[in-house]
Design a protein around this motif. Structure first.
Motif, mmCIF file in Angstrom:
data_model
loop_
_atom_site.group_PDB
_atom_site.id
_atom_site.type_symbol
_atom_site.label_atom_id
_atom_site.label_comp_id
_atom_site.label_asym_id
_atom_site.label_seq_id
_atom_site.Cartn_x
_atom_site.Cartn_y
_atom_site.Cartn_z
ATOM 1 N N SER A 223 0.800 -1.229 0.000
ATOM 2 C CA SER A 223 0.000 0.000 0.000
ATOM 3 C C SER A 223 0.831 1.277 0.000
ATOM 4 O O SER A 223 0.298 2.374 -0.142
ATOM 5 C CB SER A 223 -0.927 0.015 1.221
ATOM 6 N N ALA A 224 2.151 1.156 0.131
ATOM 7 C CA ALA A 224 3.016 2.343 0.181
ATOM 8 C C ALA A 224 3.129 2.988 -1.202
ATOM 9 O O ALA A 224 2.610 2.481 -2.194
ATOM 10 C CB ALA A 224 4.393 1.953 0.706
ATOM 11 N N ASP A 225 3.822 4.132 -1.247
ATOM 12 C CA ASP A 225 4.060 4.825 -2.515
ATOM 13 C C ASP A 225 5.103 4.054 -3.309
ATOM 14 O O ASP A 225 6.278 4.020 -2.945
ATOM 15 C CB ASP A 225 4.550 6.253 -2.231
ATOM 16 N N HIS A 226 4.670 3.424 -4.391
ATOM 17 C CA HIS A 226 5.594 2.678 -5.236
ATOM 18 C C HIS A 226 5.545 3.204 -6.672
ATOM 19 O O HIS A 226 5.560 2.437 -7.639
ATOM 20 C CB HIS A 226 5.265 1.181 -5.198
ATOM 21 N N SER A 227 5.477 4.522 -6.786
ATOM 22 C CA SER A 227 5.608 5.126 -8.109
ATOM 23 C C SER A 227 7.031 4.878 -8.594
ATOM 24 O O SER A 227 7.933 4.543 -7.802
ATOM 25 C CB SER A 227 5.353 6.626 -8.041
ATOM 26 N N LEU A 228 7.265 5.018 -9.886
ATOM 27 C CA LEU A 228 8.601 4.790 -10.429
ATOM 28 C C LEU A 228 9.606 5.713 -9.765
ATOM 29 O O LEU A 228 10.724 5.294 -9.422
ATOM 30 C CB LEU A 228 8.605 4.998 -11.945
ATOM 31 N N ALA A 229 9.215 6.963 -9.538
ATOM 32 C CA ALA A 229 10.135 7.920 -8.910
ATOM 33 C C ALA A 229 10.499 7.479 -7.497
ATOM 34 O O ALA A 229 11.671 7.545 -7.091
ATOM 35 C CB ALA A 229 9.495 9.303 -8.883
ATOM 36 N N ALA A 230 9.497 7.020 -6.738
ATOM 37 C CA ALA A 230 9.744 6.596 -5.360
ATOM 38 C C ALA A 230 10.631 5.355 -5.332
ATOM 39 O O ALA A 230 11.550 5.246 -4.502
ATOM 40 C CB ALA A 230 8.427 6.318 -4.662
ATOM 41 N N MET A 231 10.386 4.415 -6.237
ATOM 42 C CA MET A 231 11.204 3.192 -6.260
ATOM 43 C C MET A 231 12.628 3.493 -6.698
ATOM 44 O O MET A 231 13.590 2.931 -6.168
ATOM 45 C CB MET A 231 10.564 2.153 -7.182
ATOM 46 N N ALA A 232 12.774 4.386 -7.682
ATOM 47 C CA ALA A 232 14.110 4.749 -8.149
ATOM 48 C C ALA A 232 14.907 5.427 -7.043
ATOM 49 O O ALA A 232 16.100 5.156 -6.853
ATOM 50 C CB ALA A 232 14.005 5.659 -9.365
ATOM 51 N N GLU A 233 14.223 6.300 -6.304
ATOM 52 C CA GLU A 233 14.897 6.970 -5.183
ATOM 53 C C GLU A 233 15.312 5.959 -4.119
ATOM 54 O O GLU A 233 16.412 6.038 -3.557
ATOM 55 C CB GLU A 233 13.961 8.013 -4.566
ATOM 56 N N ARG A 234 14.472 4.970 -3.896
ATOM 57 C CA ARG A 234 14.776 3.935 -2.910
ATOM 58 C C ARG A 234 16.015 3.137 -3.330
ATOM 59 O O ARG A 234 16.812 2.718 -2.496
ATOM 60 C CB ARG A 234 13.568 3.005 -2.783
ATOM 61 N N GLY A 235 16.177 2.947 -4.636
ATOM 62 C CA GLY A 235 17.325 2.189 -5.118
ATOM 63 C C GLY A 235 18.510 3.058 -5.498
ATOM 64 O O GLY A 235 19.526 2.545 -5.963
ATOM 65 N N SER A 236 18.362 4.384 -5.346
ATOM 66 C CA SER A 236 19.435 5.338 -5.661
ATOM 67 C C SER A 236 19.875 5.243 -7.125
ATOM 68 O O SER A 236 21.077 5.303 -7.444
ATOM 69 C CB SER A 236 20.638 5.126 -4.729
ATOM 70 N N VAL A 237 18.891 5.071 -8.027
ATOM 71 C CA VAL A 237 19.180 5.047 -9.457
ATOM 72 C C VAL A 237 18.109 5.877 -10.172
ATOM 73 O O VAL A 237 17.124 6.289 -9.564
ATOM 74 C CB VAL A 237 19.173 3.607 -10.028
ATOM 75 N N SER A 238 18.290 6.105 -11.454
ATOM 76 C CA SER A 238 17.273 6.811 -12.224
ATOM 77 C C SER A 238 16.113 5.869 -12.532
ATOM 78 O O SER A 238 16.272 4.638 -12.539
ATOM 79 C CB SER A 238 17.863 7.341 -13.532
ATOM 80 N N GLY A 239 14.970 6.440 -12.823
ATOM 81 C CA GLY A 239 13.825 5.619 -13.174
ATOM 82 C C GLY A 239 14.072 4.797 -14.423
ATOM 83 O O GLY A 239 13.659 3.637 -14.521
#
Length: 316
Positions: A223-239
């Motif tokens: 249910s968390a924010d899993h937009s591409l931007a949020a996931m990319a930030e979590r992985g420290s890479v670009s979308g």
């Protein structure tokens, strides 16, 4: 059981063909009254994966009549794509009302160009390889079978029986398919949307820390924010880079993985709990009940309420 003859099913076989991939669907179609013929590229008997010979009726090139269904069973990894079989299937597909594959038979269809631009599935262990080798194919690793127009692909082994029953149901109605299912002592349907394997397990081979981190975060809290931007930030890479890594290692886009995880979570809540559909949608990260309904219909072929009714009934 009594059978009646109608239509024709041609099973394309070659050396190494998986015995159960052939036998299960063929039995369904035989009991449905179809004429089932076996054909190989050279007209000679095929050696099955267990070593038993499988007699054939003719060479694939000798099948000159209009056929109802062309079926391509699966093969072990070392014998997955035989060039003569690919060529023969490509030619024969022109005379078939529909084409179906079981398990890794999807690789034969893909090599023949019959899956270009289509959705498809195969055995969960081979989904990532199918997506990597054939990028024009939209691989759906979580499906028992996928029907895209006149091409139907199914997952591993017994999923071929599910697919054959679904096609009999589409042709002859539910009662005819149910009668065959009773004789086989199987459920009439694990629908196309009934998972062949948990999506979390099917992508467990992801290697890089970036992808593994994102996968685990999504699975831990759908249910968390899993937009591409949020996931990319979590992985420290670009979308863009994350998307490339995802496709290469899982056969999925990040958005498709999130959607499948949320649907999987919703399926569990719908069957095991009494929360309303809107509440389940909210708990699983869907923006609305309608958004969840669209995802269910797209991935499973049924609405959430129908899924709940069907599988809660089966569980009881």
């Amino acid at each position: 059981m009594e059978t009646r003859t109608r239509g024709e099913v041609v099973v394309a076989v070659a050396d190494g063909v998986l015995m159960l991939d052939v036998a299960g669907p063929a039995q369904v179609w035989h009991w449905a009254g179809r004429r089932v013929r076996f054909a190989s590229p050279d007209g000679r008997p095929a050696r099955t994966d267990i070593g038993a010979p499988l007699g054939v009726d003719c060479a694939l090139a000798e099948v000159d009549s209009k056929i109802d269904t062309l079926v391509v069973p699966g093969y072990p990894p070392e014998e997955m794509v035989s060039p003569p079989l690919v060529r023969a299937v490509r030619e024969l597909a022109r005379n078939a009302r529909r084409i179906a594959s079981v398990c890794t038979g999807a690789f034969v269809l893909a090599e023949a160009g019959l899956l270009d631009g289509r959705r498809a599935t195969t055995h969960w262990m081979a989904c990532a390889e199918l997506a990597q080798r054939f990028p024009s194919v939209s691989v759906e690793p979580d499906a028992i079978y996928v029907r895209d127009g006149d091409v139907i692909t199914s997952a591993g082994v017994t999923a071929g029986i599910d697919m054959a029953l679904a096609l009999v149901e589409a042709d002859d109605g539910q009662e005819a398919a149910l009668d065959i299912a009773r004789h086989l002592v199987v459920f009439l349907r694990r629908p196309g949307g009934q998972s062949q394997f948990s999506v979390r397990e099917s992508v467990r081979t992801a290697r890089t820390g970036v992808v593994r981190t994102v996968l685990d975060a999504v699975a831990a809290d759908p249910s968390a924010d899993h937009s591409l931007a949020a996931m990319a930030e979590r992985g420290s890479v670009s979308g863009r880079h994350l998307t490339r890594l995802f496709r290469r290692q899982t056969g999925l886009s990040p958005a498709r993985y999130v959607e499948q995880i949320r649907v999987e979570a919703a399926k569990a809540l719908l069957v095991s709990g009494d929360d309303g559909v809107a509440t389940v949608a909210r708990r699983c990260g869907f923006g609305s009940e309608e958004s969840m309904r669209r995802s269910f219909v797209k991935l499973l072929g049924v609405a959430p309420t129908e899924y709940r009714g069907r599988f809660r009934a089966n569980a009881g």
